[in-house]
Design a protein around this motif. Structure first.
Motif, PDB file in Angstrom:
ATOM      1  N   THR A 126       0.798  -1.187   0.228  1.00  0.00           N
ATOM      2  CA  THR A 126      -0.229  -0.058   0.042  1.00  0.00           C
ATOM      3  C   THR A 126       0.878   1.214   0.055  1.00  0.00           C
ATOM      4  N   ILE A 494      -6.795  -3.909  -2.804  1.00  0.00           N
ATOM      5  CA  ILE A 494      -7.433  -4.603  -1.590  1.00  0.00           C
ATOM      6  C   ILE A 494      -9.021  -4.477  -1.629  1.00  0.00           C
ATOM      7  N   ALA A 506      -6.245  -9.365  -0.174  1.00  0.00           N
ATOM      8  CA  ALA A 506      -5.019  -8.709  -0.731  1.00  0.00           C
ATOM      9  C   ALA A 506      -4.537  -9.679  -1.946  1.00  0.00           C
ATOM     10  N   ARG A 536       2.112   0.233   5.830  1.00  0.00           N
ATOM     11  CA  ARG A 536       1.826  -0.735   6.818  1.00  0.00           C
ATOM     12  C   ARG A 536       0.495  -0.527   7.409  1.00  0.00           C
ATOM     13  N   ARG A 537      -0.088   0.535   7.175  1.00  0.00           N
ATOM     14  CA  ARG A 537      -1.784   0.707   7.777  1.00  0.00           C
ATOM     15  C   ARG A 537      -2.610   1.079   6.904  1.00  0.00           C
ATOM     16  N   PHE A 559      -6.106  -1.305   9.960  1.00  0.00           N
ATOM     17  CA  PHE A 559      -5.872  -2.618   9.603  1.00  0.00           C
ATOM     18  C   PHE A 559      -4.068  -2.356   9.479  1.00  0.00           C
ATOM     19  N   ASP A 560      -3.535  -3.707   9.748  1.00  0.00           N
ATOM     20  CA  ASP A 560      -2.022  -3.682   9.615  1.00  0.00           C
ATOM     21  C   ASP A 560      -1.666  -4.631   8.462  1.00  0.00           C
ATOM     22  N   VAL A 561      -1.194  -3.989   7.242  1.00  0.00           N
ATOM     23  CA  VAL A 561      -0.953  -4.885   6.116  1.00  0.00           C
ATOM     24  C   VAL A 561       0.475  -4.779   5.938  1.00  0.00           C
ATOM     25  N   THR A 562       1.019  -4.971   6.918  1.00  0.00           N
ATOM     26  CA  THR A 562       2.622  -5.243   6.669  1.00  0.00           C
ATOM     27  C   THR A 562       2.866  -6.415   5.901  1.00  0.00           C
ATOM     28  N   LEU A 564       0.985  -9.089   3.680  1.00  0.00           N
ATOM     29  CA  LEU A 564      -0.266  -9.010   2.863  1.00  0.00           C
ATOM     30  C   LEU A 564      -0.727 -10.242   3.043  1.00  0.00           C
ATOM     31  N   PRO A 567      -3.384 -10.067   6.627  1.00  0.00           N
ATOM     32  CA  PRO A 567      -3.543  -8.759   7.132  1.00  0.00           C
ATOM     33  C   PRO A 567      -4.157  -8.940   8.423  1.00  0.00           C
ATOM     34  N   ARG A 569      -6.697  -6.793  11.605  1.00  0.00           N
ATOM     35  CA  ARG A 569      -7.221  -5.341  12.231  1.00  0.00           C
ATOM     36  C   ARG A 569      -6.853  -5.551  13.454  1.00  0.00           C
TER      37      ARG A 569
END
Length: 663
Positions: A126, A494, A506, A536-537, A559-562, A564, A567, A569
């Motif tokens: 992201t 996403i 993702a 990351r967020r 959400f933490d999308v570090t 993928l 993922p 919440r």
């Protein structure tokens, strides 16, 4: 509690098992109008649910007579004994949904042009999105969208009940103290309009369209574009007004270039009705009326009023500026108008004899899409819920087109627009948020129809000559669910779907030929709008159950999308039952301030006698802290905006006041 997908005057969705269709066009990408007489149609390869075959290849008529003949031929198939045929097919109680397509065969397009060829794709991630320079939270960086308020950091302009007002926001003022307007000017016929700001010029765009959703096959609409000179903010001056014959499909600002897309709809002809005659006689009379139309009945008009002088209506398009794509792409006339802000009369116009209900702008492309059917979720509940859609085919065309979406690709250069290619896929594209273009690749989030399985999909398409052909896809996103929101990045999508739980998917798009599902997350509630805070967020604005699950209301998830592939919440804010986060319906009601790690979003409480709040969400250590500021009441809640300035300050715009907001 399924909800329609995010809408900015439209709705957005991702979905269904699609197949790329044949496209139509014999126009080369360079846009030259010299075409061989034997130009052939390019077709995508086979798939589990074959896409409808195209009609004639794209071309331009040799004369106005030939263009008129094209309209009349399609219109005769569309007219019935009562006039234009109904917009919607009869819905049967036993709609049969397919279990899903078989594995798709390879599609044509190995020689497709792509700017990405040979380039090493970065890892999917992201990226931060912030408001544009005008203060508006936009879909695409560098492509400004109309709104009721705009700023350049020093001057703020606002359209308030048909009056344009200017404010000085460069000077300091106490937080909460209302700012006095520097000047104002009435703009007649601008109620409900929105603004674009380029230098000292404000462009006011108004869609004045009235139509019956289910009973009329055409929209009696007018698009008004006003020019206001604000070089002297204390004395803004209305300098020109242009009226376009057709309803507004979209408007954007690229640098100082304004683009407006209008759709003329079907002519309002003096049809007969059966009465004491039988249907066959009425049908023949109505077909005769169609055959007697002139080209002026089909092409939109434009009227330029300048310096208070009323103009004369003239044709907006020359006949040789109207491209003729697949004859089954809809019976309408689209016009893409480009001009430099402040100079409406020096315009470039590209016409398209087709229909569309979605307009998506990238920095150098415009994609126009028409879904020839209600989304599967609408079939599943009651009845089609779309607005005026003149692209509905006649009865004999419905089997061919129902459940498909036609997409047209146009390139943007200066004020000019060039038609490039068309394509058709099975499924439903609900709004502009379901469309994206990156590095020469068109990405679609498509929803299910009766032609597809009960799931959503992400497709990638590329231009191959005069056609758009599918080169990759990911299926089975949200089985038996509908899309609620989608956010695109360079190599990533996403997607959020919903029916009973809220899956977040993702999708790796770094290789457009081989999109891959990386990971998914299932949580209560759903996100109607997704906003990236960085690598990351991600925050999701939508709805979810309150404590105890007995009621639903607005919620914001972090959400933490570090990773993928996994993922998560990590925090959620619930605003209580009977609340609504308005950014889920209109993302312009959300502002992200990265310097102070703060999200501002508008929340409404109550259905009648609403109270509006600005929710001030401060992020830190993976958590959200919230402060609610009551700012408005009643219908004026919809007018609330938080407008960021370049120096870190924020302007609060409510129904009655403009003031600086205390962060």
């Amino acid at each position: 509690m399924p909800r329609p997908v995010l809408a900015l005057g439209l709705t957005g969705a991702l979905a269904g098992a699609f197949l790329a269709g044949t496209l139509v066009a014999d126009r080369d990408p360079a846009g030259a109008r010299d075409r061989p007489d034997d130009a052939s149609t390019l077709a995508a390869g086979p798939g589990p649910v074959p896409a409808a075959a195209p009609g004639a290849p794209v071309s331009y008529a040799d004369s106005c007579a030939d263009l008129l003949a094209s309209y009349v031929e399609r219109a005769e198939a569309r007219v019935g004994p009562w006039g234009w045929t109904s917009l919607h097919p009869v819905l049967e109680n036993d709609v049969v949904m397919l279990d899903g397509p078989e594995e798709a065969a390879p599609l044509a397009g190995d020689g497709a042009f792509s700017a990405r060829a040979g380039a090493a794709a970065p890892a999917p991630a992201t990226q931060r999105a912030t408001s544009g320079e005008s203060g508006t939270n936009v879909q695409e960086a560098g492509v400004d969208e109309p709104d009721v308020v705009k700023t350049d950091g020093e001057l703020l302009v606002r359209l308030d009940e048909g009056v344009l007002r200017t404010y000085d926001v460069a000077a300091g003022a106490a937080d909460g103290e209302p700012l006095a307007a520097l000047g104002s000017v009435p703009v007649a016929g601008s109620a409900g309009g929105e603004l674009l700001l380029a230098g000292d010029t404000v462009t006011v765009v108004v869609d004045d369209t009235e139509a019956e959703v289910y009973d009329e096959a055409y929209a009696e609409g007018t698009t008004r574009v006003h020019t206001v000179d604000v070089s002297d903010p204390a004395a803004p001056r209305l300098t020109a007004t242009t009226e376009y014959d057709g309803h507004l499909l979209g408007a954007r600002l690229h640098g100082s270039t304004v683009r407006v897309v209008v759709a003329a709809g079907l002519p309002d002809l003096d049809f007969v009705q059966p009465g004491f005659r039988d249907d066959r006689e009425a049908l023949e009379d109505n077909r005769r009326i169609v055959r007697e139309t002139t080209i002026e009945d089909w092409l939109p008009l434009v009227t330029d009023d300048e310096d208070g002088t009323d103009g004369t209506a003239e044709p907006l398009l020359d006949c040789d500026a109207v491209a003729l794509p697949d004859e089954d792409a809809g019976l309408d006339t689209l016009a893409v108008v480009g001009f430099e802000a402040g100079d409406q009369r020096d315009r470039s116009v590209q016409g398209l004899s087709a229909a569309a209900d979605v307009a998506y702008f990238s920095t150098d492309h415009l994609y126009l899409a028409a879904s020839h059917q209600a989304a599967w979720s609408e079939w599943d509940t009651c009845c089609p819920g779309d607005t005026v859609a003149p692209f509905r085919p006649g009865p004999e065309k419905r089997d061919e087109l129902d459940g498909t979406t036609t997409v047209h690709d146009l390139s943007l250069d200066g004020t000019g627009t060039t038609y490039l290619a068309s394509g058709r896929v099975d499924g439903h594209v609900a709004d502009r948020w379901a469309v994206d273009e990156h590095d020469g690749v068109l990405r679609l989030a498509v929803g299910p129809t009766q032609r597809t399985g009960n799931f959503n999909a992400v497709l990638t398409l590329e231009q191959d000559g005069s056609s758009l052909v599918e080169v990759g896809r990911v299926d089975s996103l949200g089985v038996d669910e509908q899309i609620e929101s989608v956010r695109w990045f360079d190599g990533l999508a996403i997607v959020v779907t919903f029916r009973q739980v809220d899956p977040l998917y993702a999708v790796d798009l770094t290789d457009p030929d081989d999109p891959t599902l990386l990971g998914e997350l299932k949580i209560p509630g759903f996100s109607e709008y997704l906003h990236p805070l960085g690598g990351r967020r991600l925050v999701g604005v939508g709805q979810g159950p309150t404590a105890g699950g007995r009621a639903w209301g607005a919620q914001v998830g972090l959400f933490d999308v570090t990773d993928l592939a996994d993922p998560r919440r990590i925090d959620v804010l619930s605003y209580g039952g009977g609340t609504e986060a308005l950014a889920g319906l209109d993302p312009r009601r959300l502002t992200w301030l990265p310097e102070v790690r703060t999200v501002l979003t508008v929340v409404a409480e109550g259905s009648t006698g609403r109270t509006g709040y600005v929710s001030v969400i401060t992020l830190g250590e993976g958590r959200m802290r919230n402060r609610m500021v009551e700012v408005e009441h009643g219908t004026d809640v919809d007018e609330v905006r938080t407008v960021p300035l370049g120096d870190g300050r924020v302007v609060l715009v409510t129904g009655d006041e403009v003031s600086f907001f205390d962060l």
